[in-house]
Design an enzyme around this catalytic site. Structure first.
Site, PDB file in Angstrom:
ATOM      1  CB  SER A  15      -0.925   0.000   1.224  1.00  0.00           C
ATOM      2  OG  SER A  15      -0.143   0.050   2.405  1.00  0.00           O
ATOM      3  CE  LYS A  37       6.465  -6.155   5.654  1.00  0.00           C
ATOM      4  NZ  LYS A  37       7.672  -6.980   5.538  1.00  0.00           N
ATOM      5  CB  SER A  44       9.802   3.342   1.869  1.00  0.00           C
ATOM      6  OG  SER A  44      10.635   2.450   2.527  1.00  0.00           O
ATOM      7  CD  GLU A 120      16.074  16.015  -3.996  1.00  0.00           C
ATOM      8  OE1 GLU A 120      16.080  15.008  -4.727  1.00  0.00           O
ATOM      9  OE2 GLU A 120      15.448  16.083  -2.938  1.00  0.00           O
ATOM     10  CG  ASP A 217       8.246  -9.544   3.109  1.00  0.00           C
ATOM     11  OD1 ASP A 217       9.386  -9.608   3.586  1.00  0.00           O
ATOM     12  OD2 ASP A 217       7.235  -9.303   3.800  1.00  0.00           O
ATOM     13  CG  HIS A 238      20.995   9.430   3.849  1.00  0.00           C
ATOM     14  ND1 HIS A 238      21.609  10.212   4.795  1.00  0.00           N
ATOM     15  CD2 HIS A 238      20.278  10.270   3.065  1.00  0.00           C
ATOM     16  CE1 HIS A 238      21.264  11.476   4.593  1.00  0.00           C
ATOM     17  NE2 HIS A 238      20.466  11.539   3.543  1.00  0.00           N
ATOM     18  NE  ARG A 284      22.490  10.863  -0.673  1.00  0.00           N
ATOM     19  CZ  ARG A 284      21.184  10.636  -0.785  1.00  0.00           C
ATOM     20  NH1 ARG A 284      20.742   9.490  -1.267  1.00  0.00           N
ATOM     21  NH2 ARG A 284      20.317  11.547  -0.447  1.00  0.00           N
ATOM     22  CG  HIS A 345      18.183   6.154   1.733  1.00  0.00           C
ATOM     23  ND1 HIS A 345      17.246   6.488   2.683  1.00  0.00           N
ATOM     24  CD2 HIS A 345      18.051   7.072   0.743  1.00  0.00           C
ATOM     25  CE1 HIS A 345      16.585   7.557   2.281  1.00  0.00           C
ATOM     26  NE2 HIS A 345      17.037   7.918   1.102  1.00  0.00           N
ATOM     27  CD  GLU A 369      13.182   0.905  -2.089  1.00  0.00           C
ATOM     28  OE1 GLU A 369      12.414   1.784  -1.651  1.00  0.00           O
ATOM     29  OE2 GLU A 369      14.221   0.556  -1.479  1.00  0.00           O
ATOM     30  NE  ARG A 380      17.272   6.582  -4.471  1.00  0.00           N
ATOM     31  CZ  ARG A 380      16.573   7.374  -3.664  1.00  0.00           C
ATOM     32  NH1 ARG A 380      15.305   7.627  -3.908  1.00  0.00           N
ATOM     33  NH2 ARG A 380      17.123   7.904  -2.591  1.00  0.00           N
TER      34      ARG A 380
HETATM   35  C1  LIG Z   1      13.357   8.287   4.777  1.00  0.00           C
HETATM   36  C2  LIG Z   1      13.170   8.120   3.299  1.00  0.00           C
HETATM   37  C3  LIG Z   1      13.158   9.238   2.469  1.00  0.00           C
HETATM   38  C4  LIG Z   1      12.982   9.079   1.078  1.00  0.00           C
HETATM   39  N1  LIG Z   1      12.899  10.191   0.281  1.00  0.00           N
HETATM   40  C5  LIG Z   1      12.619  10.042  -1.048  1.00  0.00           C
HETATM   41  C6  LIG Z   1      12.388  11.173  -1.878  1.00  0.00           C
HETATM   42  O1  LIG Z   1      12.425  12.319  -1.438  1.00  0.00           O
HETATM   43  N2  LIG Z   1      12.114  10.961  -3.201  1.00  0.00           N
HETATM   44  C7  LIG Z   1      12.055   9.708  -3.751  1.00  0.00           C
HETATM   45  O2  LIG Z   1      11.811   9.573  -4.956  1.00  0.00           O
HETATM   46  N3  LIG Z   1      12.249   8.624  -2.963  1.00  0.00           N
HETATM   47  C8  LIG Z   1      12.511   8.756  -1.638  1.00  0.00           C
HETATM   48  N4  LIG Z   1      12.687   7.654  -0.866  1.00  0.00           N
HETATM   49  C9  LIG Z   1      12.509   6.314  -1.475  1.00  0.00           C
HETATM   50  C10 LIG Z   1      11.017   6.064  -1.712  1.00  0.00           C
HETATM   51  O3  LIG Z   1      10.303   6.546  -0.611  1.00  0.00           O
HETATM   52  C11 LIG Z   1      10.715   4.569  -1.895  1.00  0.00           C
HETATM   53  O4  LIG Z   1      11.566   4.031  -2.861  1.00  0.00           O
HETATM   54  C12 LIG Z   1       9.271   4.364  -2.346  1.00  0.00           C
HETATM   55  O5  LIG Z   1       8.407   5.019  -1.453  1.00  0.00           O
HETATM   56  C13 LIG Z   1       8.905   2.903  -2.429  1.00  0.00           C
HETATM   57  O6  LIG Z   1       7.522   2.807  -2.673  1.00  0.00           O
HETATM   58  P1  LIG Z   1       6.823   1.398  -2.863  1.00  0.00           P
HETATM   59  O7  LIG Z   1       5.388   1.663  -3.106  1.00  0.00           O
HETATM   60  O8  LIG Z   1       7.581   0.610  -3.856  1.00  0.00           O
HETATM   61  O9  LIG Z   1       7.055   0.661  -1.458  1.00  0.00           O
HETATM   62  P2  LIG Z   1       6.641   1.088   0.087  1.00  0.00           P
HETATM   63  O10 LIG Z   1       6.183   2.489   0.081  1.00  0.00           O
HETATM   64  O11 LIG Z   1       7.793   0.744   0.890  1.00  0.00           O
HETATM   65  O12 LIG Z   1       5.408   0.143   0.345  1.00  0.00           O
HETATM   66  C14 LIG Z   1       5.588  -1.237   0.540  1.00  0.00           C
HETATM   67  C15 LIG Z   1       4.250  -1.852   0.924  1.00  0.00           C
HETATM   68  O13 LIG Z   1       4.329  -3.271   0.790  1.00  0.00           O
HETATM   69  C16 LIG Z   1       3.734  -3.889   1.906  1.00  0.00           C
HETATM   70  N5  LIG Z   1       4.327  -5.225   2.054  1.00  0.00           N
HETATM   71  C17 LIG Z   1       5.628  -5.576   2.060  1.00  0.00           C
HETATM   72  N6  LIG Z   1       5.750  -6.904   2.195  1.00  0.00           N
HETATM   73  C18 LIG Z   1       4.498  -7.414   2.274  1.00  0.00           C
HETATM   74  C19 LIG Z   1       3.968  -8.719   2.437  1.00  0.00           C
HETATM   75  N7  LIG Z   1       4.755  -9.801   2.566  1.00  0.00           N
HETATM   76  N8  LIG Z   1       2.618  -8.876   2.487  1.00  0.00           N
HETATM   77  C20 LIG Z   1       1.792  -7.810   2.394  1.00  0.00           C
HETATM   78  N9  LIG Z   1       2.246  -6.535   2.241  1.00  0.00           N
HETATM   79  C21 LIG Z   1       3.579  -6.355   2.185  1.00  0.00           C
HETATM   80  C22 LIG Z   1       4.039  -2.962   3.059  1.00  0.00           C
HETATM   81  O14 LIG Z   1       3.169  -3.215   4.137  1.00  0.00           O
HETATM   82  C23 LIG Z   1       3.805  -1.616   2.360  1.00  0.00           C
HETATM   83  O15 LIG Z   1       2.439  -1.321   2.368  1.00  0.00           O
HETATM   84  C24 LIG Z   1      12.851   7.782   0.532  1.00  0.00           C
HETATM   85  C25 LIG Z   1      12.862   6.667   1.368  1.00  0.00           C
HETATM   86  C26 LIG Z   1      13.005   6.822   2.735  1.00  0.00           C
HETATM   87  C27 LIG Z   1      12.978   5.605   3.608  1.00  0.00           C
END
Ligand SMILES: Cc1cc2nc3c(=O)[nH]c(=O)nc-3n(C[C@H](O)[C@H](O)[C@H](O)COP(=O)(O)OP(=O)(O)OC[C@H]3O[C@@H](n4cnc5c(N)ncnc54)[C@H](O)[C@@H]3O)c2cc1C
Length: 530
Positions: A15, A37, A44, A120, A217, A238, A284, A345, A369, A380
């Site tokens: 989500s 989960k 993230s 940036e 996962d 980071h 960095r 990170h 991701e 990246r």
């Molecule tokens: C502190 C921080 C700052 C950042 N700043 C930036 C930024 O400024 N700009 C940028 O582009 N990126 C940034 N990033 C990176 C970016 O946030 C992430 O790469 C991105 O949000 C990933 O999105 P996602 O939807 O792929 O995964 P996530 O947002 O990580 O979502 C993963 C989802 O999968 C679910 N999940 C995982 N495993 C399971 C399972 N087995 N069963 C059911 N559900 C599961 C989790 O519960 C969650 O809902 C940052 C990251 C961090 C940590």
């Protein structure tokens, strides 16, 4: 067929920004189920501070965004993926604006674009759209609101996928086994299309800026199901994360060094000038490597970032969040240096997909991701990751929309719990968690050697044996599942790092310090890859 089966047309595992934006696109025409989960809001995406990269200023260009991404990727980006993402970026941002994301407005009078764009490191133009310093939170809140309003979307928080269901006859993914964390039952969910949007794997390391959900996962499940993974040796660190027992994942922005912050050893010595003529203003990767080197040389737990020469009022105005967050754990940054460590990170590698987000298995997609699309290469570029999630959500949407729905005729078995017992010795799991993350930090971290990688491979193999035995004998819970997945992903990271006999981008090996003239992504195939 199992009587207790839940069926859906599209099962989205995750989500975050990738999963929710796909759900919204599909929901008018499909029955969609979204799993998280833990809570729907813990991921993230919600912690992203900086923003999202896109060419929105008429003086900027797609070519410039492509060039900047290729430069960061150090020769390993796939050009088609980079062009694809850069070209689709403005459409993705316009959709978020239409959904109501409150991006920060431009301050100048009648600028060519009404929203504020920041610049940036690594970007040659102002192209980062943001909502103050809480972009992720603003995007996630908007998407979640929309998702909750839609009658075709079923939301299942606290439901953790255990493994994908693959039809042995058609080699098609037809859903997943899912642990309901409240009832502790594992139920099959049958789906015509399954999408992994499950985030990265930075939790493999002892120190990380990521929330607890980033345990790789999706990568582990896809690998077990027969999908290839790529570039797992490239994990971005980071340089400065707060080192404090009460607040382990808080980033101390690089802007603190930009404003004169100096990195020091516990005895007060400033050390960055020994590594780079730009000292604390070095990029960095160089700063992260220098801190890692000093920590290993001196056997210390952290170094210190000193900004005490700036007046308190200045710090409060320029760094209100950092000032407040450090104050909360008893550190007055105008009086004391901030204890910091580098932290894992971002996972640049992942499940191999094409430009539609399709994986090696029919019926299975990977976006965000968790996926390897070829965009990031060996490093990246800042703010390209939220963008990647959005662009590939759109690509997966188009692929699903245009695919025929294949009826599922296979029998899906219920999860068999007849031969497992309740785990009594939880210490076995918690110890393995700590050991795994420590091994990864010490041997597969920012600076690697062949010897460290070999040692890590051996330790992780032993851990995997123990964990798999525990997994077969005991009733499942989320800690055990995450540990099993992390161990799997850690072994893929080590195997990839062992294959790369050079230093490039985020992968730095003292035994192979040179960068080869030509290099390819590291592709790993599971035994059951068909
Ligand atoms: C502190 C921080 C700052 C950042 N700043 C930036 C930024 O400024 N700009 C940028 O582009 N990126 C940034 N990033 C990176 C970016 O946030 C992430 O790469 C991105 O949000 C990933 O999105 P996602 O939807 O792929 O995964 P996530 O947002 O990580 O979502 C993963 C989802 O999968 C679910 N999940 C995982 N495993 C399971 C399972 N087995 N069963 C059911 N559900 C599961 C989790 O519960 C969650 O809902 C940052 C990251 C961090 C940590």
């Amino acid at each position: 067929m199992s009587s207790s089966i839940h069926t859906t047309q599209v099962l989205i595992i995750g989500s975050g920004i990738a999963g929710l934006s796909l759900a919204i696109k599909l929901a008018d025409n499909f029955q969609v189920t979204v799993l998280a989960k833990t809570t729907l809001a813990e991921n993230s995406s919600i912690y992203a501070q900086g923003g999202i990269a896109a060419v929105l200023d008429p003086f900027d260009s797609i070519d410039a965004h492509v060039d900047d991404t290729l430069n960061a990727g150090a020769g390993l980006c796939e050009i088609e993926a980079v062009q694809f993402v850069a070209r689709h970026a403005s459409q993705a941002i316009n959709e978020l604006i239409d959904l109501g994301v409150p991006f920060s407005r431009a301050t100048e009078d009648s600028p060519p674009f009404p929203f504020h764009l920041t610049q940036e490191g690594g970007h040659s133009h102002r192209r980062i759209i943001h909502a103050a310093d809480h972009t992720g939170h603003s995007v996630q809140s908007t998407l979640l609101k929309r998702v909750k309003e839609h009658p075709n979307i079923k939301l299942l928080p606290n439901h953790m996928t255990v493994d994908l269901i693959v039809s042995p006859e058609s080699r098609r993914c037809i859903g997943a086994y899912v642990l309901n964390k409240s009832s502790r039952q594992v139920l099959p969910i049958q789906a015509n299309f399954t999408v992994l949007a499950s985030g990265g794997a930075s939790k493999a390391y002892l120190y990380t800026s990521n929330p607890d959900t980033s345990t790789g996962d999706g990568i582990a499940m896809a690998w077990r199901a027969g999908c290839r993974v790529a570039n797992m040796e490239f994990n971005q660190f980071h340089p400065t994360c707060l080192f404090h027992p009460q607040d382990r994942s808080f980033l101390i922005s690089e802007a603190v060094r930009g404003e004169g912050g100096i990195l020091r050893l516990p005895n007060g010595e400033a050390f960055m000038s020994r590594y780079d003529e730009r000292a604390d203003l070095a990029p960095r990767d160089i700063v992260a490597r220098a801190i890692d080197q000093e920590m290993k040389t001196h056997g210390i737990d952290c170094v210190y970032l000193d900004i005490t020469h700036k007046p308190k009022d200045y710090l409060k105005t320029h760094f209100p969040t950092i000032y407040g967050r450090c104050k909360k754990v008893g550190i007055d940054i105008s009086q004391q240096p901030i204890p910091v460590v580098p932290a894992a990170h971002y996972t640049c590698g992942g499940i191999v997909t094409n430009l539609q987000g399709e994986t090696d298995l029919a019926g299975l997609y990977a976006i965000g991701e968790t996926a390897y699309t070829g965009l990031h290469g060996a490093n990246r570029l800042a703010s390209n990751s939220l963008l990647e999630g959005l662009v590939f959500a759109q690509a997966a949407y188009q692929s699903i929309e245009s695919s025929a729905i294949i009826p599922i005729t296979e029998m899906i078995r219920n999860w068999d719990t007849s031969r497992v017992s309740e785990a009594r010795e939880r210490v076995l799991v918690s110890h393995d968690w700590d050991e795994l993350r420590r091994v990864m930090w010490d041997y597969v971290g920012i600076v690697r050697t062949d010897k460290r990688l070999n040692r890590a491979a051996q330790r992780i193999r032993n851990l995997q044996k123990e964990i798999n035995e525990f997994y077969r004998q005991h009733r499942l819970d989320s800690d055990l599942l995450e540990l099993r997945n992390l161990a799997q992903v850690a072994s893929l990271m080590v195997a990839s790092a062992q294959k790369r006999k050079e230093s490039r981008g985020l992968h730095y090996n003292l035994d192979h310090p040179q960068t080869k003239r030509r290099a390819k992504p590291t592709l790993l195939k599971p035994k059951n890859f068909a």
